[in-house]
Design a protein around this motif. Structure first.
Motif, PDB file in Angstrom:
ATOM      1  N   LEU A  19     -76.381  11.241 -38.565  1.00 11.69           N
ATOM      2  CA  LEU A  19     -76.697  10.458 -37.369  1.00 11.69           C
ATOM      3  C   LEU A  19     -75.610   9.435 -37.062  1.00 11.69           C
ATOM      4  N   ASP A  20     -75.139   9.464 -35.826  1.00 11.71           N
ATOM      5  CA  ASP A  20     -74.311   8.377 -35.319  1.00 11.71           C
ATOM      6  C   ASP A  20     -75.210   7.140 -35.177  1.00 11.71           C
ATOM      7  N   PHE A  21     -74.630   5.972 -35.007  1.00  8.24           N
ATOM      8  CA  PHE A  21     -75.449   4.745 -34.942  1.00  8.24           C
ATOM      9  C   PHE A  21     -75.520   4.202 -33.504  1.00  8.24           C
ATOM     10  N   ASP A  22     -74.421   3.608 -33.017  1.00 10.76           N
ATOM     11  CA  ASP A  22     -74.440   2.983 -31.684  1.00 10.76           C
ATOM     12  C   ASP A  22     -74.568   4.032 -30.579  1.00 10.76           C
ATOM     13  N   GLY A  23     -75.496   3.811 -29.665  1.00  6.56           N
ATOM     14  CA  GLY A  23     -75.669   4.749 -28.565  1.00  6.56           C
ATOM     15  C   GLY A  23     -76.522   5.942 -28.941  1.00  6.56           C
ATOM     16  N   THR A  24     -76.883   6.034 -30.221  1.00  2.00           N
ATOM     17  CA  THR A  24     -77.706   7.136 -30.713  1.00  2.00           C
ATOM     18  C   THR A  24     -79.012   6.578 -31.294  1.00  2.00           C
ATOM     19  N   LEU A  25     -78.886   5.715 -32.310  1.00  8.08           N
ATOM     20  CA  LEU A  25     -80.077   5.075 -32.899  1.00  8.08           C
ATOM     21  C   LEU A  25     -80.370   3.732 -32.255  1.00  8.08           C
ATOM     22  N   GLY A 197     -75.063  12.575 -31.854  1.00  7.97           N
ATOM     23  CA  GLY A 197     -74.143  11.518 -31.442  1.00  7.97           C
ATOM     24  C   GLY A 197     -74.016  11.456 -29.932  1.00  7.97           C
ATOM     25  N   ASP A 198     -73.458  10.374 -29.443  1.00  3.83           N
ATOM     26  CA  ASP A 198     -73.453  10.157 -27.982  1.00  3.83           C
ATOM     27  C   ASP A 198     -72.064  10.093 -27.366  1.00  3.83           C
ATOM     28  N   ASP A 199     -71.027  10.021 -28.185  1.00  2.00           N
ATOM     29  CA  ASP A 199     -69.738   9.607 -27.629  1.00  2.00           C
ATOM     30  C   ASP A 199     -68.666  10.684 -27.786  1.00  2.00           C
ATOM     31  N   THR A 200     -67.544  10.475 -27.117  1.00  6.57           N
ATOM     32  CA  THR A 200     -66.432  11.434 -27.224  1.00  6.57           C
ATOM     33  C   THR A 200     -65.962  11.562 -28.676  1.00  6.57           C
ATOM     34  N   THR A 201     -66.076  10.463 -29.443  1.00  3.12           N
ATOM     35  CA  THR A 201     -65.625  10.496 -30.842  1.00  3.12           C
ATOM     36  C   THR A 201     -66.550  11.358 -31.704  1.00  3.12           C
ATOM     37  N   ASP A 202     -67.692  11.772 -31.166  1.00  7.35           N
ATOM     38  CA  ASP A 202     -68.624  12.617 -31.918  1.00  7.35           C
ATOM     39  C   ASP A 202     -68.342  14.103 -31.744  1.00  7.35           C
ATOM     40  N   GLU A 203     -67.457  14.437 -30.805  1.00 12.80           N
ATOM     41  CA  GLU A 203     -67.205  15.856 -30.516  1.00 12.80           C
ATOM     42  C   GLU A 203     -66.597  16.594 -31.717  1.00 12.80           C
TER      43      GLU A 203
END
Ligand SMILES: [Mg+2]
Length: 245
Positions: A19-25, A197-203
């Protein structure tokens, strides 16, 4: 919103959950230290950790010290600063890779440009440098120009644009690699990875989990390599709540 559907429920025996944190949880705040967890988040994560046989980890761009502050008294397996920091088991010490030498040059360059009263805010994560413009959206272009100038001619660094940030970090450090390293160890190994995740860095993470027979879940709108989509942070919590049963 694209044509991707909502994800299936987790298979507690088969899946490893990342799990990503910011923008996800959690939602965003002007000050990253000012975010607030939704009630029940800690208990939900703890319950999932148990039902997943321990195969739950947080994969964040934040430093692990920051993640730990929000999730205290619990600690989880986790990757911080996109994988520059790793902790394989709860309560263990953090393994931190040494930052590349070039980051010092970039830090110096940015330090000359972004002073204390600049509308842009420079965050120093040691192995990564983040220019924040959430409170100064009109400065986006300047933030990106400064970041590009800071890494010009330097090896081993890359610029990644995220939600109201421009981030400079080591080329070979990304969330896909971080998940891969955790997947090499128990209790993750042998399971199929699921990453939210929510961000481009999660791709990078979405691409990796797909290559290992798992699936990615993109939070919010936008082009993605993930297989499923959830609309927002509350939708993530509803899905996790169902999955924890
Ligand atoms: Mg995020």
């Amino acid at each position: 919103m694209g044509e991707l559907g909502e994800p299936p429920l987790l298979d507690h025996e088969r899946h490893a959950l990342f799990l990503d944190f910011d923008g996800t949880l959690v939602g965003f705040a002007d000050d990253p230290e000012g975010i607030e967890l939704e009630p029940g988040t800690l208990q939900r994560l703890k319950a999932l950790q148990t039902s997943q046989g321990g195969a739950l980890a947080l994969i964040s761009g934040r430093a692990l010290a920051s993640i730990d502050r929000f999730l205290a008294p619990f600690t989880f397996p986790a990757a911080g600063v996109h994988g520059q920091e790793l902790r394989f088991h709860p309560g263990e010490s953090v393994e931190a890779a040494p930052p590349p030498a070039a980051i010092e040059v970039a830090r110096e360059r940015l330090g000359l440009e972004i002073g204390a009263h600049d509308p842009l805010r420079l965050e120093d994560k040691g192995a990564a440098l983040v220019i924040h413009y959430r409170t100064a959206p009109h400065e986006e272009e300047r933030a990106l120009e400064l970041a590009e100038a800071a890494i010009a001619g330097l090896d081993g660094l890359r610029l990644v644009k995220g939600h109201a940030i421009a981030e400079i970090r080591p080329q070979n450090v990304h969330k896909g690699k971080a998940i891969e390293r955790l997947m090499a160890r128990s209790p993750f190994a042998e399971r199929a990875p699921v990453f939210v995740g929510d961000d481009t860095t999660d791709e990078d993470g979405f691409r990796f989990v797909a290559s290992r027979g798992g699936f990615g879940v993109k939070v919010g709108e936008g082009e993605t390599a993930a297989s499923y989509r959830l609309a927002d942070v509350p939708a993530v919590h509803r899905w996790l709540q169902e999955a924890a049963r």
